[in-house]
Design an enzyme around this catalytic site. Structure first.
Site, short mmCIF file in Angstrom:
data_model
loop_
_atom_site.label_atom_id
_atom_site.label_comp_id
_atom_site.label_asym_id
_atom_site.label_seq_id
_atom_site.Cartn_x
_atom_site.Cartn_y
_atom_site.Cartn_z
N HIS A 191 -4.41 8.24 -6.63
CA HIS A 191 -4.43 8.39 -5.16
C HIS A 191 -3.01 8.44 -4.60
O HIS A 191 -2.33 7.42 -4.53
CB HIS A 191 -5.20 7.22 -4.54
CG HIS A 191 -5.46 7.37 -3.07
ND1 HIS A 191 -6.73 7.33 -2.52
CD2 HIS A 191 -4.62 7.56 -2.02
CE1 HIS A 191 -6.65 7.49 -1.21
NE2 HIS A 191 -5.37 7.63 -0.88
N TRP A 212 3.47 6.18 6.26
CA TRP A 212 2.61 5.02 6.00
C TRP A 212 3.26 4.01 5.07
O TRP A 212 2.73 2.93 4.85
CB TRP A 212 1.28 5.48 5.41
CG TRP A 212 0.48 6.29 6.37
CD1 TRP A 212 -0.33 5.82 7.36
CD2 TRP A 212 0.41 7.72 6.44
NE1 TRP A 212 -0.89 6.86 8.04
CE2 TRP A 212 -0.47 8.04 7.51
CE3 TRP A 212 0.99 8.77 5.73
CZ2 TRP A 212 -0.77 9.36 7.87
CZ3 TRP A 212 0.70 10.07 6.08
CH2 TRP A 212 -0.17 10.36 7.14
N HIS A 263 -11.47 8.50 1.89
CA HIS A 263 -10.83 7.34 2.49
C HIS A 263 -11.96 6.62 3.22
O HIS A 263 -12.58 7.20 4.12
CB HIS A 263 -9.75 7.78 3.48
CG HIS A 263 -8.47 8.18 2.84
ND1 HIS A 263 -8.38 9.24 1.98
CD2 HIS A 263 -7.21 7.65 2.93
CE1 HIS A 263 -7.12 9.34 1.57
NE2 HIS A 263 -6.39 8.40 2.12
N HIS A 312 -0.55 10.91 -1.51
CA HIS A 312 -0.50 11.99 -0.52
C HIS A 312 0.81 12.74 -0.72
O HIS A 312 1.85 12.33 -0.21
CB HIS A 312 -0.56 11.42 0.90
CG HIS A 312 -1.84 10.69 1.21
ND1 HIS A 312 -2.82 11.22 2.02
CD2 HIS A 312 -2.31 9.48 0.80
CE1 HIS A 312 -3.83 10.35 2.09
NE2 HIS A 312 -3.54 9.30 1.37
N GLN A 359 -7.65 14.32 7.52
CA GLN A 359 -6.96 13.15 8.07
C GLN A 359 -7.44 12.77 9.47
O GLN A 359 -7.56 11.60 9.81
CB GLN A 359 -5.44 13.41 8.10
CG GLN A 359 -4.63 12.33 8.79
CD GLN A 359 -4.60 11.02 8.03
OE1 GLN A 359 -3.90 10.87 7.06
NE2 GLN A 359 -5.39 10.04 8.49
N GLU A 379 -10.93 2.01 5.71
CA GLU A 379 -9.53 1.56 5.64
C GLU A 379 -9.16 0.96 6.99
O GLU A 379 -8.45 1.56 7.80
CB GLU A 379 -8.58 2.73 5.29
CG GLU A 379 -7.15 2.26 5.02
CD GLU A 379 -6.16 3.40 4.85
OE1 GLU A 379 -6.52 4.56 5.12
OE2 GLU A 379 -5.01 3.11 4.46
N ASP A 405 -0.68 5.60 -3.23
CA ASP A 405 -1.01 6.09 -1.89
C ASP A 405 0.13 6.89 -1.27
O ASP A 405 -0.08 8.02 -0.85
CB ASP A 405 -1.43 4.95 -0.96
CG ASP A 405 -2.30 5.39 0.21
OD1 ASP A 405 -2.82 6.52 0.16
OD2 ASP A 405 -2.46 4.62 1.16
N1 17E Z 1 -3.81 8.60 5.74
C1 17E Z 1 -4.73 7.62 5.84
O1 17E Z 1 -5.72 7.77 6.57
N2 17E Z 1 -4.59 6.49 5.13
C2 17E Z 1 -3.55 6.32 4.35
N3 17E Z 1 -3.42 5.18 3.66
C3 17E Z 1 -2.57 7.34 4.23
C4 17E Z 1 -2.74 8.46 4.95
C5 17E Z 1 -1.40 7.14 3.36
FE FE2 Z 2 -4.67 7.37 1.16
#
Ligand code: 17E
Ligand code: FE2
Length: 431
Positions: A63, A321, A216, A65, A158, A219, A315
């Site tokens: 994982h 982030w 995702h 980005h 996203q 989170e 990540d």
């Molecule tokens: N976008 C998101 O929604 N959550 C994350 N942890 C990252 C990007 C890195």
């Molecule tokens: Fe992520």
């Protein structure tokens, strides 16, 4: 004359912990033979002396980005340290993306991954962008790096599937352009109903196209965010099962024991895999808490105990982030041991599996992974006795071999200590 001979290395049986001293022969990019040390004499174009190093399969990054990698501070720094400000910073950077910009940053990050011993990477790529420029760039990168790194791409919405203009169309178009995995972000959708619908949309799309799913999911430190149950149930009923991954799932760190018990059953029966990103969750979660402040991690140990496959991911590497990182999974394992309180001896060994074999299972690598005759000659030589030792001392691989070719070599760091009254002597930090 064979392609490569790696002499005097140790293989470790993960089940028993027993090691054997062997020579590994490589031909046509695959492991040709594994013989007891010194038993066979063969001619090879390249010979590597292992000096008893541990030969392991490579690290697997489940994982990251890559589209946002190395953009930290552009156009501004994330000062609150929340996921939300990260998404806002990225939304400001997105309109300035170009093909060259994305290719350069993604490839630079992948070079770091390879240098650190990572030869399989799953990257999310934001497709809530009408230009889809990052997606096209990463599809190109996937081809450019394929002799070294096996790159899986996730179409990641996203800013939402249902809550972003044309979100469903953009995700569908991304799938058509050639991704490996479909993503989702149900906790970010405007309503609970949109969240459920977005998961159903993603799983249906993946099912229709024969792709995997990596969402995702939850989170957020909101104990009411409960989309893992939806994802796992859809995974089971569609039959996609272990081809589905729930990433982050940090809300599980806030669930009550009764619901947690119920959820463990649902997840375990579904066969889905999970990815925790301990460095980033420790940083982004708990930000709205006063004291006591939550750790903001999923229930790593409890899920493992329930028989669920859990892997650790990085990540982010220097993006809105997360400002740190050198694309090194061994750092993630070290932080993971602390974040998940996995510091019993066997638990530390387990964290090494979470960046190797368990992460490989997330990507579905099957026969393409592992040190066995006939499989790709992609492995590391580690100057360590086992995973516990590697995580503790954070050793770098002396050699990284991809498809039979040495792609990275690192001279072991040697510190010479001159202790009062003694001659200078090297310190290895080995017990
Ligand atoms: N976008 C998101 O929604 N959550 C994350 N942890 C990252 C990007 C890195
Ligand atoms: Fe992520």
């Amino acid at each position: 004359m064979i392609q490569l001979l790696v002499r005097d290395v140790r293989l470790r049986d993960d089940a028993t912990g027993e090691t054997s001293a062997v020579d590994v022969q490589v031909q046509d990019g695959r492991i040709h033979a594994i013989a007891p040390r010194g038993a066979e004499s063969v001619e090879a174009e390249t010979v590597v002396e292992g000096h008893g190093a541990w030969l392991t399969p490579p690290y697997v990054e489940p994982h990251v980005h890559l589209d946002s990698a190395l953009t930290a501070g552009e156009p501004r720094w994330n000062l609150s340290g929340t996921l939300w400000e990260g998404i806002a910073c990225w939304a400001e950077r997105k309109p300035t993306l170009t093909r060259d910009d994305v290719v350069e940053r993604a490839e630079r990050t992948l070079r770091w991954y390879a240098a650190n011993g990572t030869l399989h990477v799953r990257s999310h790529v934001d497709v809530t962008d009408p230009s889809l420029v990052a997606l096209d760039a990463l599809i190109e990168v996937r081809e450019r790096v394929r002799d070294v790194i096996n790159l899986q791409l996730v179409a990641f919405p996203q800013e939402g599937i249902c809550s972003f203009p044309d979100g469903e169309e953009l995700l569908t178009e991304a799938a058509r352009r050639g991704v490996d995995v479909i993503g989702a972000i149900p906790h970010f959708e405007d309503t609970r109903e949109d969240g459920v619908r977005s998961v159903e949309f993603a799983v249906d799309l993946a099912d229709r196209l024969g792709l995997r799913v990596d969402a995702h999911c939850d989170e957020i430190d909101d104990e009411q965010s409960r989309f893992v149950e939806v994802l796992a149930t859809r995974a089971a009923r569609s039959g996609l099962r272990e081809r589905v991954t729930a990433s982050h799932t940090t809300a599980m760190g806030s669930y009550n024991p009764a619901y947690s018990y119920k959820l463990h059953r649902i997840i375990a029966r579904s066969g889905i895999t999970m990815v925790s990103n301990p460095m980033v969750s420790l940083h982004l979660q708990g930000r709205f808490d006063d004291y006591p402040k939550r750790r903001g991690l999923t229930q790593v140990k409890e899920l493992l105990a329930a028989g669920v496959n859990v892997a650790f991911g990085h990540d982010d590497v220097m993006d809105p982030w997360y400002p740190l990182g050198t694309a090194n999974p061994l750092q993630v394992a070290l932080v993971g041991t602390h974040a998940a309180q996995m510091l019993a001896r066997d638990e530390i060994e387990e964290t090494f599996r979470m960046i190797t074999t368990r992460a490989a299972a997330v990507l579905g690598l099957d026969e393409e992974y592992g040190v066995h005759v006939g499989r790709p000659a992609s492995f590391l030589l580690l100057p360590a006795t086992d995973g516990y030792d590697a995580v503790r001392r954070q050793v770098r691989p002396t050699h990284v071999v991809a498809h039979g070719r040495i792609v990275a070599e690192t001279a072991p760091a040697v510190t010479t200590l001159t202790w009062p009254g003694e001659d200078p002597a090297p310190v290895t930090f080995a017990r």
